[in-house]
Motif scaffolding. Structure first.
Motif, PDB file in Angstrom:
ATOM      1  N   TYR A   4       1.296   2.171   7.519  1.00 23.80           N
ATOM      2  CA  TYR A   4      -0.019   2.924   7.168  1.00 23.80           C
ATOM      3  C   TYR A   4      -0.293   3.601   8.700  1.00 23.80           C
ATOM      4  CZ  TYR A   4      -2.490  -1.183   9.169  1.00 23.80           C
ATOM      5  OH  TYR A   4      -2.888  -2.362  10.114  1.00 23.80           O
ATOM      6  N   ARG A 158       3.176   7.028   4.306  1.00 21.59           N
ATOM      7  CA  ARG A 158       2.616   6.969   2.789  1.00 21.59           C
ATOM      8  C   ARG A 158       1.561   6.556   2.744  1.00 21.59           C
ATOM      9  NH1 ARG A 158       7.489   8.918   0.412  1.00 21.59           N
ATOM     10  NH2 ARG A 158       8.933   9.540   2.432  1.00 21.59           N
ATOM     11  N   ASN A 159       0.975   5.607   3.672  1.00 21.30           N
ATOM     12  CA  ASN A 159      -0.595   5.156   3.485  1.00 21.30           C
ATOM     13  C   ASN A 159      -1.496   5.581   4.583  1.00 21.30           C
ATOM     14  OD1 ASN A 159       0.198   3.554   0.859  1.00 21.30           O
ATOM     15  ND2 ASN A 159       1.805   2.666   2.301  1.00 21.30           N
ATOM     16  N   ASP A 178      -9.384  13.603   2.275  1.00 14.43           N
ATOM     17  CA  ASP A 178      -8.718  13.767   0.982  1.00 14.43           C
ATOM     18  C   ASP A 178      -8.283  15.114   0.725  1.00 14.43           C
ATOM     19  OD1 ASP A 178      -8.483  12.177  -1.233  1.00 14.43           O
ATOM     20  OD2 ASP A 178     -10.326  12.933  -2.131  1.00 14.43           O
ATOM     21  N   ASP A 182      -4.311  15.753  -0.010  1.00 17.27           N
ATOM     22  CA  ASP A 182      -3.797  16.223  -1.204  1.00 17.27           C
ATOM     23  C   ASP A 182      -3.035  17.697  -1.027  1.00 17.27           C
ATOM     24  OD1 ASP A 182      -5.243  14.644  -2.826  1.00 17.27           O
ATOM     25  OD2 ASP A 182      -6.957  16.005  -3.215  1.00 17.27           O
ATOM     26  N   GLU A 185       0.545  16.526   0.045  1.00 13.81           N
ATOM     27  CA  GLU A 185       1.380  15.811  -1.165  1.00 13.81           C
ATOM     28  C   GLU A 185       1.743  17.150  -2.026  1.00 13.81           C
ATOM     29  OE1 GLU A 185      -0.860  11.568  -2.129  1.00 13.81           O
ATOM     30  OE2 GLU A 185      -1.829  13.611  -3.174  1.00 13.81           O
ATOM     31  N   ASP A 191       3.596  11.487  -2.077  1.00 15.89           N
ATOM     32  CA  ASP A 191       2.285  10.720  -2.437  1.00 15.89           C
ATOM     33  C   ASP A 191       1.787   9.861  -1.214  1.00 15.89           C
ATOM     34  OD1 ASP A 191       2.333  11.742  -5.036  1.00 15.89           O
ATOM     35  OD2 ASP A 191       3.441   9.915  -5.802  1.00 15.89           O
ATOM     36  N   GLY A 193      -1.323   7.189  -0.210  1.00 17.49           N
ATOM     37  CA  GLY A 193      -2.446   6.604  -0.534  1.00 17.49           C
ATOM     38  C   GLY A 193      -3.453   6.306   0.415  1.00 17.49           C
ATOM     39  N   VAL A 194      -4.789   6.053  -0.162  1.00 11.96           N
ATOM     40  CA  VAL A 194      -5.549   5.426   0.767  1.00 11.96           C
ATOM     41  C   VAL A 194      -5.871   3.902   0.457  1.00 11.96           C
ATOM     42  CG1 VAL A 194      -8.149   5.527   1.387  1.00 11.96           C
ATOM     43  CG2 VAL A 194      -7.010   7.716   0.723  1.00 11.96           C
ATOM     44  N   LEU A 195      -5.311   3.047   1.583  1.00 16.87           N
ATOM     45  CA  LEU A 195      -5.607   1.703   1.454  1.00 16.87           C
ATOM     46  C   LEU A 195      -6.713   0.972   1.653  1.00 16.87           C
ATOM     47  CD1 LEU A 195      -2.095   0.525   3.481  1.00 16.87           C
ATOM     48  CD2 LEU A 195      -2.382   0.818   0.816  1.00 16.87           C
ATOM     49  N   GLU A 275      -1.498  -5.588  -0.603  1.00 22.88           N
ATOM     50  CA  GLU A 275      -1.408  -4.349  -1.275  1.00 22.88           C
ATOM     51  C   GLU A 275      -0.023  -3.981  -1.072  1.00 22.88           C
ATOM     52  OE1 GLU A 275      -3.585  -1.665  -2.561  1.00 22.88           O
ATOM     53  OE2 GLU A 275      -4.314  -3.745  -2.933  1.00 22.88           O
TER      54      GLU A 275
END
Length: 285
Positions: A4, A158-159, A178, A182, A185, A191, A193-195, A275
């Motif tokens: 991350y 990716r995170n 955000d 987007d 992506e 993709d 992701g928000v951990l 996670e």
């Protein structure tokens, strides 16, 4: 494997301190940790951990050389062991020209009829170095603004973890990130992701409670909320160490609120590990 990047478009929210503290927590739990400093600012992870390293030396092998396919040595030789056995890939001044370097590589590839993605080069370097086989956790501390440094970081890990100041300005930065994620992506089909969102400097005001509630209602994960810890964080930068070492070695007495902060970072680190399906081999008291 857990990968991350702590990311925020707003400055001064503790992005680098968050990266260093979480890295230390992962390492104290027994994980093998690699941190990669891709921040062009002087106040970066490389400064924070304080290794003997000249980021301005043009002749030294560095991450940028590997990103553009002109390394002077093995990738693993870039790593410097710092506090707690963490491996650090230090920053270098050549990062400031990374966009130009990558554009040149892209142009050369296209001249030969080859495809070239400017944003997949860190991912390539880590894959070719078999980093997944050697580390449990990889954290990339990158530039906060949109561009090839941040994009390379996000494609590779990716995170994201988002340090967040619970103010109207901070809320705008969350919404902006955000949108940024987007857009990334959509443009490169990855993709992200928000951990976790990590509120820092929380004083439990009415406005802050409302913002925190809105964040959670929007579906952002908020495992812990950290209060105002300016003195602790400033001390860490002064001594060039994580909050764990600062409290253990540089405080003449233990302060309950600082111990609570360390527990909160440990709780967040365990959340991130879960996670990724990581189990902590051991936890250092």
């Amino acid at each position: 494997m857990l990968t991350y990047a702590p990311v925020s478009e707003a400055g001064g929210v503790g992005k680098t301190t968050t990266a260093a503290t979480l890295a230390a927590s992962h390492a104290r739990a027994g994980h093998d940790v690699l941190v990669i400093d891709m921040d062009t600012q002087n106040g970066s992870l490389t400064y924070f951990f304080g290794p003997d390293y000249d980021r301005g030396d043009p002749n030294v092998d560095n991450l940028v050389r590997h990103l553009v396919g002109r390394p002077k040595g093995d990738f693993h030789d870039l790593a410097i062991e710092v506090e707690g056995g963490i491996d650090l890939i230090p920053s270098h001044n050549m990062l400031e020209d990374l966009h130009e370097f990558l554009l040149n590589e892209k142009q050369q590839a296209e001249n030969f009829g080859e495809s070239y993605s400017m944003y997949h080069q860190l991912h390539r370097v880590l894959r070719e170095a078999n980093v997944r086989d050697e580390y449990d956790v990889v954290i990339v501390d990158s530039a906060g603004k949109a561009g090839p440094i941040l994009y390379n970081a996000l494609v590779a890990v990716r995170n994201v973890v988002i340090p967040f100041e619970a103010t109207a300005k901070g809320q705008e930065s969350i919404e902006g990130l955000d949108d940024l994620v987007d857009g990334l992506e959509q443009s490169i089909n990855v993709d992200v992701g928000v951990l976790s969102v990590l509120p820092i400097g929380y004083k439990d005001t009415r406005d802050q409670r409302e913002i925190l509630s809105e964040l959670r209602e929007s579906g952002f994960p908020v495992p812990v909320v950290v209060g105002e810890r300016g003195s602790l964080m400033e001390g860490c930068w002064k001594q060039q160490c994580t909050p764990y070492t600062y409290v253990e070695e540089h405080r003449d007495r233990k302060r309950d609120y600082e111990l609570e902060t360390l527990d909160q970072f440990d709780e967040l680190a365990r959340h991130l590990e879960r996670e990724a399906g990581l189990e902590a081999p051991e936890v250092t008291a």
